[in-house]
Design a protein around this motif. Structure first.
Motif, PDB file in Angstrom:
ATOM      1  N   ARG A   3       0.874  -1.347   0.065  1.00 19.65           N
ATOM      2  CA  ARG A   3      -0.034   0.070  -0.021  1.00 19.65           C
ATOM      3  C   ARG A   3       0.949   1.032   0.051  1.00 19.65           C
ATOM      4  O   ARG A   3       1.806   1.278   0.682  1.00 19.65           O
ATOM      5  N   SER A   4       0.634   2.195  -0.835  1.00 19.47           N
ATOM      6  CA  SER A   4       1.203   3.386  -0.766  1.00 19.47           C
ATOM      7  C   SER A   4       0.789   4.434   0.109  1.00 19.47           C
ATOM      8  O   SER A   4      -0.621   4.604   0.526  1.00 19.47           O
ATOM      9  N   ARG A   5       1.502   5.134   0.690  1.00 20.28           N
ATOM     10  CA  ARG A   5       1.215   6.386   1.493  1.00 20.28           C
ATOM     11  C   ARG A   5       0.313   7.329   1.058  1.00 20.28           C
ATOM     12  O   ARG A   5       0.338   7.649  -0.255  1.00 20.28           O
ATOM     13  N   LEU A   6      -0.480   7.847   1.578  1.00 21.57           N
ATOM     14  CA  LEU A   6      -1.523   8.904   1.277  1.00 21.57           C
ATOM     15  C   LEU A   6      -0.630  10.211   1.182  1.00 21.57           C
ATOM     16  O   LEU A   6       0.198  10.441   1.904  1.00 21.57           O
ATOM     17  N   LYS A   7      -0.719  11.042   0.150  1.00 24.11           N
ATOM     18  CA  LYS A   7       0.039  12.387   0.149  1.00 24.11           C
ATOM     19  C   LYS A   7      -0.701  13.263   1.214  1.00 24.11           C
ATOM     20  O   LYS A   7      -1.632  13.218   1.339  1.00 24.11           O
TER      21      LYS A   7
END
Length: 97
Positions: A3-7
Motif C-alpha cells: 500500500r502506498s502512503r497517502l499524500k
C-alpha cells in the motif's frame, strides 16, 4: 499487497480545512436542530453539515448558502436515497435548473 502512503494535504487545502472546522463549529451552535427533517428518519439534533451541491459537482465547503445542518439519520438518508433527496431539495446537481 503493498500500500502506498497517502499524500499529505497541500498548504492551501490545509488552510481551507482549518476554515471549514471553524465554520462547522459555528453553524452547529447556531442551528442545533436538523434542517432536513426527513419524515420517519430525523432524530432532531443536527450533528453534521451537508453540502447541497456536492464538492464533486462544484459546490463549496465554505459557502453557507450551500450548507444545511442535519442529523446523522437525515445525512445517511440523503446519501442513500439520492433521487428522493434531490426531489426534496436536499441535493442538487451542477447542471440542474
Amino acid at each position: 499487497m503493498k500500500r502506498s502512503r497517502l499524500k499529505p494535504r497541500s498548504k492551501k487545502m490545509t488552510q481551507l480545512y482549518r476554515e471549514r472546522r471553524k465554520l462547522v463549529s459555528r453553524l452547529l451552535q447556531e442551528k442545533p436542530m436538523c434542517e432536513a427533517r426527513v419524515p420517519d428518519v430525523c432524530t432532531g439534533k443536527s450533528v453534521d453539515l451537508h453540502e447541497v451541491l456536492a464538492r464533486s459537482q462544484g459546490g463549496s465547503i465554505l459557502d453557507e448558502s450551500n450548507i444545511i445542518c442535519v442529523c446523522r439519520g437525515c445525512h445517511d438518508f440523503i446519501g442513500r436515497e439520492v433521487k428522493l433527496a434531490t426531489e426534496m431539495g436536499l441535493r442538487r446537481r451542477r447542471y440542474d435548473s
